[in-house]
Design a protein around this motif. Structure first.
Motif, mmCIF file in Angstrom:
data_model
loop_
_atom_site.group_PDB
_atom_site.id
_atom_site.type_symbol
_atom_site.label_atom_id
_atom_site.label_comp_id
_atom_site.label_asym_id
_atom_site.label_seq_id
_atom_site.Cartn_x
_atom_site.Cartn_y
_atom_site.Cartn_z
ATOM 1 N N PRO A 117 0.802 -1.238 0.000
ATOM 2 C CA PRO A 117 0.000 0.000 0.000
ATOM 3 C C PRO A 117 0.828 1.278 0.000
ATOM 4 N N ALA A 118 2.108 1.195 0.354
ATOM 5 C CA ALA A 118 2.963 2.390 0.353
ATOM 6 C C ALA A 118 3.102 2.987 -1.035
ATOM 7 N N MET A 119 2.738 2.226 -2.068
ATOM 8 C CA MET A 119 2.881 2.731 -3.441
ATOM 9 C C MET A 119 1.804 3.745 -3.802
ATOM 10 N N LEU A 120 0.745 3.868 -2.997
ATOM 11 C CA LEU A 120 -0.416 4.643 -3.428
ATOM 12 C C LEU A 120 -0.108 6.123 -3.633
ATOM 13 N N ASP A 121 0.711 6.702 -2.762
ATOM 14 C CA ASP A 121 0.995 8.133 -2.906
ATOM 15 C C ASP A 121 1.876 8.425 -4.112
ATOM 16 N N ARG A 122 2.443 7.417 -4.720
ATOM 17 C CA ARG A 122 3.261 7.613 -5.917
ATOM 18 C C ARG A 122 2.416 7.688 -7.178
ATOM 19 N N LEU A 123 1.148 7.332 -7.065
ATOM 20 C CA LEU A 123 0.268 7.341 -8.230
ATOM 21 C C LEU A 123 -0.259 8.758 -8.452
ATOM 22 N N ARG A 124 -0.008 9.315 -9.602
ATOM 23 C CA ARG A 124 -0.516 10.638 -9.951
ATOM 24 C C ARG A 124 -1.662 10.439 -10.928
ATOM 25 N N GLY A 125 -2.857 10.615 -10.440
ATOM 26 C CA GLY A 125 -4.004 10.388 -11.306
ATOM 27 C C GLY A 125 -5.283 10.313 -10.522
ATOM 28 N N MET A 126 -6.281 9.732 -11.161
ATOM 29 C CA MET A 126 -7.570 9.493 -10.512
ATOM 30 C C MET A 126 -7.769 7.989 -10.492
ATOM 31 N N PHE A 127 -8.157 7.457 -9.340
ATOM 32 C CA PHE A 127 -8.231 6.008 -9.280
ATOM 33 C C PHE A 127 -9.110 5.513 -8.149
ATOM 34 N N ALA A 128 -9.745 4.386 -8.417
ATOM 35 C CA ALA A 128 -10.378 3.533 -7.411
ATOM 36 C C ALA A 128 -9.859 2.132 -7.691
ATOM 37 N N ILE A 129 -9.283 1.518 -6.691
ATOM 38 C CA ILE A 129 -8.582 0.240 -6.865
ATOM 39 C C ILE A 129 -9.160 -0.806 -5.918
ATOM 40 N N VAL A 130 -9.379 -1.989 -6.454
ATOM 41 C CA VAL A 130 -9.659 -3.174 -5.629
ATOM 42 C C VAL A 130 -8.675 -4.244 -6.071
ATOM 43 N N LEU A 131 -7.855 -4.709 -5.151
ATOM 44 C CA LEU A 131 -6.774 -5.651 -5.481
ATOM 45 C C LEU A 131 -6.799 -6.814 -4.494
ATOM 46 N N TRP A 132 -6.845 -8.011 -5.029
ATOM 47 C CA TRP A 132 -6.828 -9.215 -4.201
ATOM 48 C C TRP A 132 -5.400 -9.758 -4.117
ATOM 49 N N ASP A 133 -4.954 -10.000 -2.886
ATOM 50 C CA ASP A 133 -3.615 -10.533 -2.615
ATOM 51 C C ASP A 133 -3.773 -11.953 -2.082
ATOM 52 N N GLU A 134 -3.476 -12.924 -2.936
ATOM 53 C CA GLU A 134 -3.677 -14.328 -2.576
ATOM 54 C C GLU A 134 -2.777 -14.736 -1.413
ATOM 55 N N ASP A 135 -1.537 -14.273 -1.405
ATOM 56 C CA ASP A 135 -0.609 -14.677 -0.349
ATOM 57 C C ASP A 135 -1.044 -14.152 1.009
ATOM 58 N N ARG A 136 -1.527 -12.915 1.051
ATOM 59 C CA ARG A 136 -1.938 -12.305 2.319
ATOM 60 C C ARG A 136 -3.413 -12.581 2.627
ATOM 61 N N GLN A 137 -4.099 -13.215 1.685
ATOM 62 C CA GLN A 137 -5.514 -13.553 1.871
ATOM 63 C C GLN A 137 -6.330 -12.324 2.286
ATOM 64 N N GLY A 138 -6.158 -11.285 1.502
ATOM 65 C CA GLY A 138 -6.902 -10.070 1.785
ATOM 66 C C GLY A 138 -7.060 -9.197 0.560
ATOM 67 N N MET A 139 -7.897 -8.194 0.694
ATOM 68 C CA MET A 139 -8.248 -7.299 -0.400
ATOM 69 C C MET A 139 -7.879 -5.865 -0.016
ATOM 70 N N LEU A 140 -7.179 -5.189 -0.912
ATOM 71 C CA LEU A 140 -6.856 -3.772 -0.745
ATOM 72 C C LEU A 140 -7.831 -2.947 -1.564
ATOM 73 N N LEU A 141 -8.442 -1.959 -0.919
ATOM 74 C CA LEU A 141 -9.298 -0.996 -1.606
ATOM 75 C C LEU A 141 -8.679 0.379 -1.401
ATOM 76 N N ALA A 142 -8.637 1.197 -2.448
ATOM 77 C CA ALA A 142 -8.006 2.505 -2.332
ATOM 78 C C ALA A 142 -8.677 3.494 -3.275
#
Length: 591
Positions: A117-142
């Protein structure tokens, strides 16, 4: 640009993801992505991602979503555009990464794989993200820094649902439709539903500049990667060397032209859109398409945008089209407009109409001047709100006296002037109160006249509007920053940006906002807190060649659509009741 949907059924959920529900959510957003559709279910059925595609970057199938990482352990659906994706891709390639597409989506996947998730502030744009991480068994929403792109979440702690639109979540049939009193009261108070509310208790927007982690085990974590107030409070003054502002504006426009399809410009006669038209013409390989709305009711008046917009189009050699709108057009489109409106808003008609006109020219992407007034102090609120606060505060009237005056005058003062006048002494002496007097559609004491009284009271308790407004400016120095924070956090985010999303997507048009850009914001903020903060004319000076004098000397009028005249009313209050009734009817349909 697209529509995204996701369902996470936790380990304690009674059933895995309902594939039919996921597809219903996705297909409700067909207009957001007419160029393609996709869906993915995890092997255990606990995770589902779905996507409707509006193809703008990497038009090939390699850019389709849901997208998986090369290792197959990460899956993503993403709505928006990352304007610095080329620079990020180059950096990642130097670090050994390999890419299979030219899309910005794959760049997000690889950044997350390396940095989380530390990568989010590096994104310059407009975004809504849903990302599934199989290894961590969780979902990131941003969600992006300013909340340009929406992401709505319904989460009972066991099953989480997310989508680009409230109505998409409802279309799936798995979300309760119990009313949120704060959402309903907030709509009548502001003319839009203020975040963090919707009309539904079970649905909340993910906060701008924030992320959420949802594990299958039920764990929920939240974090922020951008805080508008904190950045403003920490700003250190700088002086423009005559080039800093222009370079920042030109860079933002150049980045916002990143596209594999043509990019047009919404053109009015205001400084924001004319400056964008000039900078776009300078940066683009071919003259851009520009689009202006005209209204017969305004011909020959100061509100007629057409003559000056066409003058600017000729001056910069754009390929221009004026679209004339009549009352009959509005009447014919009214039912569809209300159906397209994801959350009620009194101010989205103009964007819906100009987006329709732009799409009819063949555009899939258009630049809007939205955000210029908030960043460069274009609204008269930047002078009237501080002046009102100072005048009323100087009276030193005790709060009880202000309340007494309001109660005595509220029943009749509306026959002589604005009904808000009753609350001048009670509200005008604080930043929050003065701003509420300027921006509110109905004042708090009026709500029980337009909605259920018990719901109004419950909604106001949850909204706590004065406390929320005061909190937004509590640590900020100076009038300029305080008003910029209020306009950006409340009016722009919950009304203008939201309207730009649903109204543009209703016509499969991506609306980009170069003046709402984190890179531009961070470049301009030191100038704003400096000795000579730039205003709208300083922004307009970035145009090469200079804008015509007729534009530079024109008083601000705002982009106005004669909805009240078309409805035969004197203002927008009756339009608000119509919109609210339509949305309540829609909610009843989903019960």
């Amino acid at each position: 640009m697209c529509g995204i949907a996701a369902i996470l059924a936790g380990t304690t959920a009674p059933a895995p993801v309902d594939h039919g529900e996921l597809l219903c959510m996705r297909e409700h957003m067909r207009s957001r992505g007419p160029d393609g559709a996709g869906a993915w279910l995890s092997d255990d059925g606990r995770v589902g991602l779905a996507h409707r595609r509006l193809a703008i970057l990497d038009l090939s199938e390699a850019g389709a979503q849901p997208m998986a990482s090369a290792c197959g352990r990460l899956h993503i659906v993403f709505n928006g555009e990352i304007y610095n994706h080329r620079a990020l891709r180059s950096e990642l390639e130097q670090q050994g990464s390999h890419f299979r597409s030219h899309s910005d989506t794959e760049v997000i996947l690889e950044l997350y794989r390396r940095h989380g998730p530390a990568m989010l502030d590096r994104l310059r744009g407009m975004f809504a993200i849903v990302l599934w991480d199989e290894d961590r068994q969780g979902m990131l929403l941003a969600r992006d820094h300013f909340g340009i792109k929406p992401l709505y979440v319904a989460d009972d702690g066991i099953t989480l649902r997310a989508a680009s639109q409230v109505k998409a979540l409802l279309a799936g049939g798995g979300v309760a439709t119990d009313a949120d009193p704060a959402g309903h009261a907030g709509f009548f108070l502001w003319g839009h539903v203020p975040e963090p509310h919707t009309l539904y208790a079970a649905i909340r927007p993910l906060a701008a500049g924030s992320w959420m982690w949802a594990g299958v085990d039920g764990r929920r974590d939240h974090g922020r990667f951008f805080d508008l107030g904190a950045e403003m409070a920490a700003a250190r003054p700088a002086t423009d060397d005559g080039q800093t502002l222009r370079d920042a504006l030109a860079e933002s426009v150049r980045l916002h032209l990143e596209s594999d399809v043509p990019v047009g410009v919404f053109l009015s006669s205001g400084l924001d859109s004319t400056t964008l038209a000039a900078l776009t013409t300078e940066a683009a390989a071919i003259p851009p398409q520009t689009v202006t709305l005209g209204f017969k009711e305004f011909i020959g008046t100061a509100r007629d945008e057409v003559p000056l917009a066409e003058q600017v189009a000729r001056a910069y050699g754009t390929r221009h089209q004026t679209c004339w709108i009549t009352a009959a057009d509005f009447t014919q489109a009214r039912r569809q407009l209300l159906a397209d409106m994801d959350q009620p808003s009194v101010d989205g008609v103009n964007t819906w109409l100009v987006a329709r006109a732009a799409r009819q020219t063949g555009l899939k992407v258009a630049l809007s001047g939205l955000g210029g007034d908030e960043l460069f102090a274009g609204y008269n609120n930047f002078t009237t709100v501080p002046a009102l606060r100072r005048r009323v505060a100087a009276c030193s009237a005790p709060p009880a006296f202000g309340r007494l005056v309001r109660r005595m005058t509220a029943p009749w003062i509306g026959r002589l002037t604005s009904p808000k006048a009753a609350g001048l002494l009670e509200y005008g002496g604080s930043w929050g109160g003065a701003y509420l007097l300027r921006r509110a559609l109905f004042m708090p004491w009026e709500l029980d006249r337009v909605m259920d009284a018990d719901m109004a009271r419950a909604g106001l308790r949850r909204l706590a509007p004065l406390e929320a407004l005061e909190s937004a400016v509590a640590n900020l120095p100076g009038d300029r920053l305080k008003l910029s924070a209020l306009e950006t956090s409340f009016y722009m985010r919950s009304q203008l940006l939201r309207d730009a999303d649903w109204a543009g997507m209703a016509h499969s048009l991506e609306i980009r906002t170069p003046l709402v850009d984190v890179g531009l914001f961070r470049a301009v903020l030191p100038l704003i807190v400096g000795a000579n903060p730039p205003g709208k004319l300083a922004m307009a000076a970035a145009a090469r060649p200079p804008l015509p004098e007729s534009i530079l000397n024109r008083p601000k009028t705002g982009f106005f659509v004669p909805v009240a005249q078309w409805l035969g009313e004197s203002g927008l209050r009756s339009w608000a009741t119509t919109i609210h009734a339509d949305h309540c009817k829609s909610a009843a349909h989903h019960d």
